[in-house]
Write a protein that holds these residues in place. Structure first.
Motif, short mmCIF file in Angstrom:
data_model
loop_
_atom_site.label_atom_id
_atom_site.label_comp_id
_atom_site.label_asym_id
_atom_site.label_seq_id
_atom_site.Cartn_x
_atom_site.Cartn_y
_atom_site.Cartn_z
N VAL A 131 50.90 -5.02 32.19
CA VAL A 131 52.18 -4.32 32.16
C VAL A 131 52.06 -2.97 32.87
O VAL A 131 52.94 -2.57 33.64
CB VAL A 131 52.67 -4.14 30.71
CG1 VAL A 131 53.94 -3.29 30.67
CG2 VAL A 131 52.92 -5.49 30.06
N ILE A 132 50.96 -2.27 32.62
CA ILE A 132 50.78 -0.94 33.21
C ILE A 132 50.68 -1.03 34.74
O ILE A 132 51.11 -0.12 35.45
CB ILE A 132 49.52 -0.28 32.62
CG1 ILE A 132 49.77 0.05 31.14
CG2 ILE A 132 49.15 1.00 33.37
CD1 ILE A 132 48.55 0.55 30.41
N ARG A 133 50.13 -2.12 35.25
CA ARG A 133 50.06 -2.28 36.71
C ARG A 133 51.44 -2.34 37.35
O ARG A 133 51.59 -2.13 38.55
CB ARG A 133 49.28 -3.55 37.06
CG ARG A 133 47.80 -3.51 36.76
CD ARG A 133 47.10 -2.38 37.50
NE ARG A 133 47.25 -2.49 38.95
CZ ARG A 133 46.80 -1.57 39.80
NH1 ARG A 133 46.19 -0.50 39.36
NH2 ARG A 133 46.97 -1.73 41.10
N LEU A 134 52.45 -2.64 36.53
CA LEU A 134 53.83 -2.69 37.04
C LEU A 134 54.52 -1.33 36.95
O LEU A 134 55.71 -1.22 37.25
CB LEU A 134 54.64 -3.73 36.25
CG LEU A 134 54.13 -5.18 36.33
CD1 LEU A 134 54.97 -6.07 35.42
CD2 LEU A 134 54.16 -5.69 37.76
N ALA A 135 53.79 -0.30 36.52
CA ALA A 135 54.39 1.02 36.35
C ALA A 135 55.08 1.55 37.62
O ALA A 135 56.16 2.14 37.53
CB ALA A 135 53.32 2.02 35.87
N PRO A 136 54.50 1.37 38.82
CA PRO A 136 55.21 1.88 40.01
C PRO A 136 56.61 1.31 40.18
O PRO A 136 57.55 2.03 40.51
CB PRO A 136 54.28 1.47 41.16
CG PRO A 136 52.92 1.40 40.55
CD PRO A 136 53.16 0.87 39.15
N LEU A 137 56.76 -0.01 39.92
CA LEU A 137 58.09 -0.61 40.03
C LEU A 137 59.03 -0.05 38.98
O LEU A 137 60.20 0.27 39.27
CB LEU A 137 57.98 -2.13 39.87
CG LEU A 137 57.39 -2.91 41.05
CD1 LEU A 137 57.26 -4.38 40.68
CD2 LEU A 137 58.24 -2.74 42.29
N GLY A 138 58.53 0.09 37.74
CA GLY A 138 59.37 0.62 36.67
C GLY A 138 59.79 2.05 36.93
O GLY A 138 60.97 2.41 36.75
N ILE A 139 58.87 2.88 37.37
CA ILE A 139 59.20 4.28 37.63
C ILE A 139 60.12 4.41 38.84
O ILE A 139 61.01 5.27 38.86
CB ILE A 139 57.89 5.09 37.82
CG1 ILE A 139 57.20 5.21 36.46
CG2 ILE A 139 58.16 6.46 38.43
CD1 ILE A 139 55.86 5.91 36.51
N PHE A 140 59.95 3.54 39.84
CA PHE A 140 60.89 3.52 40.96
C PHE A 140 62.31 3.30 40.47
O PHE A 140 63.24 4.02 40.86
CB PHE A 140 60.49 2.41 41.94
CG PHE A 140 61.53 2.11 42.98
CD1 PHE A 140 61.70 2.94 44.08
CD2 PHE A 140 62.36 1.00 42.85
CE1 PHE A 140 62.66 2.66 45.04
CE2 PHE A 140 63.32 0.72 43.80
CZ PHE A 140 63.48 1.55 44.89
N GLY A 141 62.50 2.32 39.59
CA GLY A 141 63.83 2.06 39.05
C GLY A 141 64.38 3.21 38.24
O GLY A 141 65.57 3.57 38.34
N LEU A 142 63.52 3.86 37.43
CA LEU A 142 63.96 4.99 36.63
C LEU A 142 64.38 6.17 37.50
O LEU A 142 65.37 6.85 37.21
CB LEU A 142 62.84 5.41 35.67
CG LEU A 142 62.51 4.42 34.55
CD1 LEU A 142 61.23 4.83 33.84
CD2 LEU A 142 63.65 4.34 33.55
N GLN A 201 72.23 0.50 40.28
CA GLN A 201 72.40 -0.46 39.20
C GLN A 201 71.28 -1.50 39.17
O GLN A 201 70.62 -1.68 38.14
CB GLN A 201 73.77 -1.14 39.31
CG GLN A 201 74.11 -2.07 38.17
CD GLN A 201 74.32 -1.32 36.86
OE1 GLN A 201 74.64 -0.14 36.87
NE2 GLN A 201 74.11 -2.00 35.74
N PRO A 202 71.02 -2.21 40.27
CA PRO A 202 69.92 -3.19 40.21
C PRO A 202 68.55 -2.53 40.05
O PRO A 202 67.67 -3.08 39.37
CB PRO A 202 70.03 -3.93 41.56
CG PRO A 202 70.81 -3.01 42.45
CD PRO A 202 71.74 -2.28 41.56
N ALA A 203 68.36 -1.37 40.65
CA ALA A 203 67.06 -0.70 40.54
C ALA A 203 66.79 -0.24 39.11
O ALA A 203 65.66 -0.26 38.64
CB ALA A 203 66.99 0.49 41.49
N SER A 204 67.85 0.21 38.42
CA SER A 204 67.66 0.68 37.05
C SER A 204 67.17 -0.43 36.13
O SER A 204 66.53 -0.16 35.11
CB SER A 204 68.97 1.27 36.51
OG SER A 204 69.97 0.26 36.39
N MET A 205 67.46 -1.69 36.50
CA MET A 205 66.98 -2.80 35.68
C MET A 205 65.45 -2.87 35.68
O MET A 205 64.84 -3.24 34.68
CB MET A 205 67.57 -4.12 36.18
CG MET A 205 69.07 -4.25 36.00
SD MET A 205 69.71 -5.83 36.58
CE MET A 205 68.83 -6.96 35.50
#
Length: 410
Positions: A184-195, A37-41
């Motif tokens: 924003v793209i530099r944050l892609a690893p965090l976003g993909i981790f959550g997904l 749940q928190p990671a999906s955010m």
């Protein structure tokens, strides 16, 4: 410790960071499901940020590219458009051929209630026209990229007669937005981790086993297009080994598109990749967002395979003329698919109508598409989005080859 981590993040490849995020996401989903749940955010925030900035970025960049275009300066828009058409039609043919060689049967489940399913090709084309003349503010708010492009082209053309200071201001605004999206793209690893955590901990992947054969045909067809058909098309343009360029696009564009599941959200990623490939900005600032709207090879495969799966399930014989017609219809339908997750599924009933399949049955096929969407739609978007920058690069490299210019190394 923190400084060392930041230094490593600045020096290491973004692709390497994404791969690490993938592995970490799978491990967290397996060992700590409560973190879903928190990671999906993180994933939700990342996609929301991409979707928020992409329409404005495209709008400004296209205006700047057209407004600052110098008469007599050559662009590769027409060759790119022809490659989009050829690639989408070829993908539809691959989907039809794979379905004939490896026919799939669908075990229908109850379909979800869905509105707005087009009934004929004319309606698809009319929807495109309506999108093009949409209110510009609403087009930006709703990420209607056909409308965004139409207004950007019109304003850019008008601004060619504006003062140099005005055109410079628009160009500087585009550069500023580009720097924002790079952050924003530099944050892609965090976003993909959550997904990844959200996807693998949901338990919904268990339902995919019921449709393993259908998924293999779909994913296999898309892989064949990405690794065989597209390289052949690119080779006809650049007349050299296409795989370094193909693999670069798959690694740096398809990987993020697989998890965002939106061609529109992946536009900023493709724009950044096109810049690193040293492509003509006046070309890619238009061809990349245009490709996210009409270059839908993966959607053509999905429409072809699922429609023929419904025909095989019902025992409907498919002759060669009908198969050829399906390739054309699937290509046209794919161009009318929206660049959001699941956008191609609502066009399946239209293709099913070629075989006289009722809308009720066709909507059950759409329901199957939603069940397998965690894999099907992700793979489809990866193929769609990576092909946008691939064909843009192929047209650019072909122009450089004709002019005898040096081609930048990957």
């Amino acid at each position: 410790m923190l400084n060392a981590l930041l230094d490593w993040l600045n020096r290491s490849s973004l692709v390497l960071q994404i791969v690490i995020a993938l592995v970490a996401g799978v491990l967290v989903a397996w060992l700590w499901p409560a973190a879903a749940q928190p990671a999906s955010m993180l994933g939700t925030l990342f996609i929301s940020a991409l979707k928020a900035v992409a329409p404005v970025l495209v709008f400004v960049l296209v205006i700047a590219a057209i407004g600052n275009h110098r008469p007599g300066q050559e662009t590769q828009i027409k060759p790119v458009l022809w490659l989009y058409v050829l690639g989408t039609l070829a993908a539809a043919c691959v989907g039809v051929a794979a379905s004939v060689l490896f026919p799939s049967v669908i075990h229908f489940r109850e379909a979800p209630v869905t509105q707005g399913v087009p009934g004929e090709i004319g309606q698809v084309l009319m929807n495109v026209v309506h999108s093009a003349v949409d209110n510009p503010v609403r087009a930006l708010m709703e990420a209607n990229y056909i409308g965004v492009l139409a207004w950007a082209v019109a304003l850019g053309t008008a601004l060619r007669h504006a003062s140099q200071s005005t055109r410079t201001m628009i160009e500087d605004l585009g550069k500023a937005l580009t720097r924002v999206i790079q952050g924003v793209i530099r944050l892609a690893p965090l976003g993909i981790f959550g997904l990844v955590v959200a996807t693998f901990s949901s338990g919904g992947t268990a339902a995919l086993w019921d449709y393993a054969h259908l998924l293999l045909v779909l994913v296999g067809s898309m892989a064949f297009v990405a690794l065989v058909v597209n390289p052949l098309i690119v080779w006809t343009q650049i007349r050299r080994n296409p795989y370094p360029l193909v693999l670069t696009c798959l690694r740096e564009s398809a990987l993020t598109a697989f998890f965002t599941r939106s061609s529109a959200a992946n536009i900023p990623v493709n724009l950044a990749l096109a810049k690193r490939l040293q492509l003509d900005e006046e070309t890619y600032s238009i061809s990349i967002p245009l490709g996210a709207t009409i270059n839908m090879a993966g959607a053509a495969v999905t429409i072809s395979v699922l429609s023929l799966a419904a025909a095989h399930t019902l025992g409907i014989a498919v002759d060669i003329p009908t198969a050829i017609l399906l390739c054309i219809v699937a290509s046209v339908c794919a161009c009318g698919a929206s660049g959001v997750a699941g956008g191609s599924l609502l066009l399946i009933p239209l293709a099913c109508s070629l075989f006289g399949i009722s809308n009720d049955v066709a909507m059950q096929v759409v329901g199957v598409g939603y069940v397998i969407g965690v894999i099907q739609d992700s793979t489809e978007t990866a193929l769609n989005s990576s092909t946008d920058v691939l064909f843009t690069a192929a047209a650019s490299r072909a122009a450089q080859r004709r002019l005898g210019q040096a081609v930048p190394q990957l």
